[in-house]
Design an enzyme around this catalytic site. Structure first.
Site, PDB file in Angstrom:
ATOM      1  CG  ASP A 226      -1.711   1.280   1.347  1.00 23.90           C
ATOM      2  OD1 ASP A 226      -2.413   1.629   0.379  1.00 23.90           O
ATOM      3  OD2 ASP A 226      -1.623   1.947   2.407  1.00 23.90           O
ATOM      4  CG  ASP A 351      21.258  -0.104  -6.916  1.00 21.85           C
ATOM      5  OD1 ASP A 351      22.205  -0.551  -6.234  1.00 21.85           O
ATOM      6  OD2 ASP A 351      20.089  -0.501  -6.790  1.00 21.85           O
TER       7      ASP A 351
END
Length: 647
Positions: A226, A351
């Protein structure tokens, strides 16, 4: 001068500094009104960047004026501290200090990830030695040391680490099961102190990724499915680690929220570390949901953001389709959306290894030629560009630091060729230096090794972590009020330490026919679909359902023929429990709990009132039909929010 006056911040015990700091720069008094200061450039003058009375901006301005272009571009790489005997830094003994010295002195690098796992005092000693090398450089710029998460049960190379004495908490899904932002802040505050005690200054976390694809191998480090819950809890995580909601404090740990943005929508749950997981497809609507999950950590002023590996396909930004490249190369994703629309002003750290090539053993390794560390590269969408052009495109997109890089030469070449402007280098250098100043590293980067041994993993904090392990468990079924157990003492176990059961007051039997009750502990099923890829071989991929020949289901059926069975399932991904349900009278779900914490719930010594932070699919067919960019859109056996309270 007394030893305790030598360093501000964390004081150093005599045993800790003997020998190690014999050559460290002493604090000097420059006059009756001047503070003690560290003569970092050893010119016997109090330079403005050495003066803690001045503002961060003034100190940065002075230091920038003294730096060469080589020193500035050195700031823009975030390398891996080499471990003894390890190509990627993983070590149980310590750093390869000879290689560290070369990286700092010759490479001008002063930001590093650490992957060693050693006892706290030794960890502090190793990081102090790194700082001593950094202090000996021309300007004495201290090292920033980062880490992947270290406080949870899950551990995967390139994503997380466990061990080394840190307090052991549930995985972040456990926090989501409790949906308690105050608890997340409390965890962050403890973790912050443990990290700083051993000399770690930056957390490459939290993951604000939306867990929309249930098969995704990195689901366990999210806060569920959510966006609103993720936003709230990830924001609390940032506040706890950084020491407040307005940016990192001098005793705080800078967070790097990740992975901006859309990473959790991986088709089939494959991961962007791998060539086969390099593309993600979203709509404008689903992309907005994935972006919304980052609102909380951005509002809490996370000092860093890490872009996702994957190339986005489908959504638009500013009315224009997103270029299908890894987010670290996307000016639309980083400059237009993050810095523009979201007004983000902190560091953007790529990253790891996005500028490296992906050779054939990276694209399609096999048993004869498996992917080795030297073949790791994630240049998704820019494979045809040269390495130098990848760096230039990343800088133009908005990258301040390149993760997993130990050579800044390509950035320097970009400056000399005119592909990267000096002004753009200065922008990134200022952000990086300002963070070091705000964390107090120029004034004292050293830590007390013996204090680290006392603080890290102390019993009082572990007691709080144990409570979270207990309470974050989710009770999905409790037929006939089976739990807590009453009057049932003979127990048959599968997947549980017998000694823990005995300590809890139970008699462990060898056959379920002799028992009053059975406890079967299982993990979410998975497959090794890509055994020759470096990361694919270490990640949980594929199916989520229990099948007839799975040992845990075999054990469950065997026990259920004789006695009521409690099934306890640890979930790193949303498991399909359909095959278990006919055979289990009670079903518990957890996201990182010890056997002791499990027995505390079974015995009724502790309450549990967790609720599912995602839906549990009804079948693998339902999983395969769902859209990976939409949360909980498959047919569910248990909906998000399911859970009974056990008082």
């Amino acid at each position: 001068m007394a030893l305790k006056e030598l360093y501000r911040g964390v004081l150093l015990a005599p045993a800790c500094v003997a020998g190690l700091f014999a050559l460290a720069t002493p604090l000097v008094a420059a006059g009756p009104e001047a503070p003690q200061w560290r003569d970092l450039n050893r010119n016997n003058q109090l330079d403005r960047y050495e003066d803690s009375r001045l503002s961060v901006q003034e100190r940065v301005d002075d230091l920038m004026a003294r730096m060469t272009i080589e020193e500035k571009v050195g700031l823009m790489v975030h390398a891996s501290l080499p471990g003894q005997g390890s190509a990627i830094g993983v070590s149980s003994t310590g750093y390869d200090m000879a290689r560290v010295r070369v990286m700092i002195e010759d490479g001008k690098i002063n930001s590093f990830i650490t992957r060693i796992v050693v006892k706290p005092a030794e960890f502090a000693r190793q990081n102090n030695m790194v700082q001593k090398i950094a202090e000996g450089t021309r300007l004495g710029i201290p090292a920033t040391i980062s880490t992947d998460p270290r406080h949870h049960f899950q551990a995967t190379i390139g994503a997380s680490t466990t061990g080394g004495g840190f307090t052991l908490w549930p995985d972040t899904l456990g926090f989501a099961a409790l949906d308690d932002a105050d608890l997340v802040r409390r965890f962050g505050d403890m973790a912050r102190q443990e990290y700083r005690a051993v000399g770690i200054h930056m957390a490459l976390s939290p993951q604000a990724d939306v867990g929309s694809e249930p098969r995704w191998s990195r689901f366990s480090a999210t806060f569920g499915s959510d966006p609103a819950t993720i936003s709230r809890l990830a924001g609390a995580y940032v506040e706890g680690f950084q020491g407040g909601a307005t940016g990192v404090t001098p005793t705080g740990v800078a967070t790097v929220v990740k992975h901006w943005v859309g990473y959790g929508a991986e088709p089939e749950g494959f991961d962007g570390h791998n060539h086969y997981g390099r593309n993600v497809h979203l709509t404008d609507a689903s992309f907005a949901d994935h972006v919304r999950a980052f609102d909380g950590p951005l509002a809490a002023a996370s000092e860093g953001v890490m872009p996702t590996y994957v190339a986005l396909h489908g959504p638009s930004i500013g009315g224009k389709p997103v270029e299908p490249v890894g987010a670290g190369f996307s000016k639309q994703v980083l400059t237009d959306l993050l810095r523009g629309e979201k007004a983000y002003r902190g560091l953007i750290i790529s990253d790891w290894s996005i500028t490296r090539d992906c050779p054939q053993t990276c694209v399609s390794p096999d048993a004869t030629h498996p992917q080795a560390p030297q073949a790791i590269g994630m240049p998704w969408g820019v494979e045809t560009l040269s390495v130098a052009d990848r760096f230039a495109k990343g800088v133009d997109a908005g990258i301040d630091q390149f993760g997993g890089v130990d050579d800044a030469t390509p950035i320097l070449e970009g400056v000399r060729s005119g592909a990267i402007s000096v002004e753009r280098i200065d922008d990134s250098a200022r952000r990086i230096l300002a963070l070091k100043f705000r964390q107090g590293l120029f004034d004292n980067p050293y830590v007390d090794e013996q204090a680290a041994a006392r603080l890290v993993g102390n019993a009082a904090w572990q007691s709080e972590a144990d409570k979270a392990q207990r309470q974050s468990q989710i009770l999905l079924r409790n037929e006939g009020g089976l739990l807590p157990l009453k009057g049932r003492k003979k127990i048959w176990l599968y997947g549980v330490d017998e000694a823990v059961a005995v300590s809890a007051g139970y008699v462990v039997v060898k056959d379920p026919s002799e028992a009053d009750i059975a406890l079967v502990r299982a993990a979410t099923p998975f497959e090794k679909l890509h055994p020759f890829h470096f990361f694919g071989s270490r990640q949980h991929e594929g199916r989520l359902d229990f099948r007839a020949d799975d040992p845990a289901l075999v054990a469950l059926k065997r026990a259920a023929a004789h006695v009521p069975v409690i099934a306890a399932v640890e979930m790193d991904r949303p498991a399909v429990l359909t095959a278990l349900m006919p055979h289990a009278k009670a079903v518990l779900v957890n996201f990182g709990t010890s056997d002791v914490a499990l027995f505390d719930i079974v015995s009724g010594r502790s309450p549990a009132c967790g609720h599912l932070p995602f839906a549990l699919p009804a079948s693998m067919a339902a999983v395969e039909r769902q859209r990976p960019d939409l949360s909980d859109d498959e047919e569910a056996l248990f909906p998000k929010g399911a859970g009974l309270c056990l008082k």
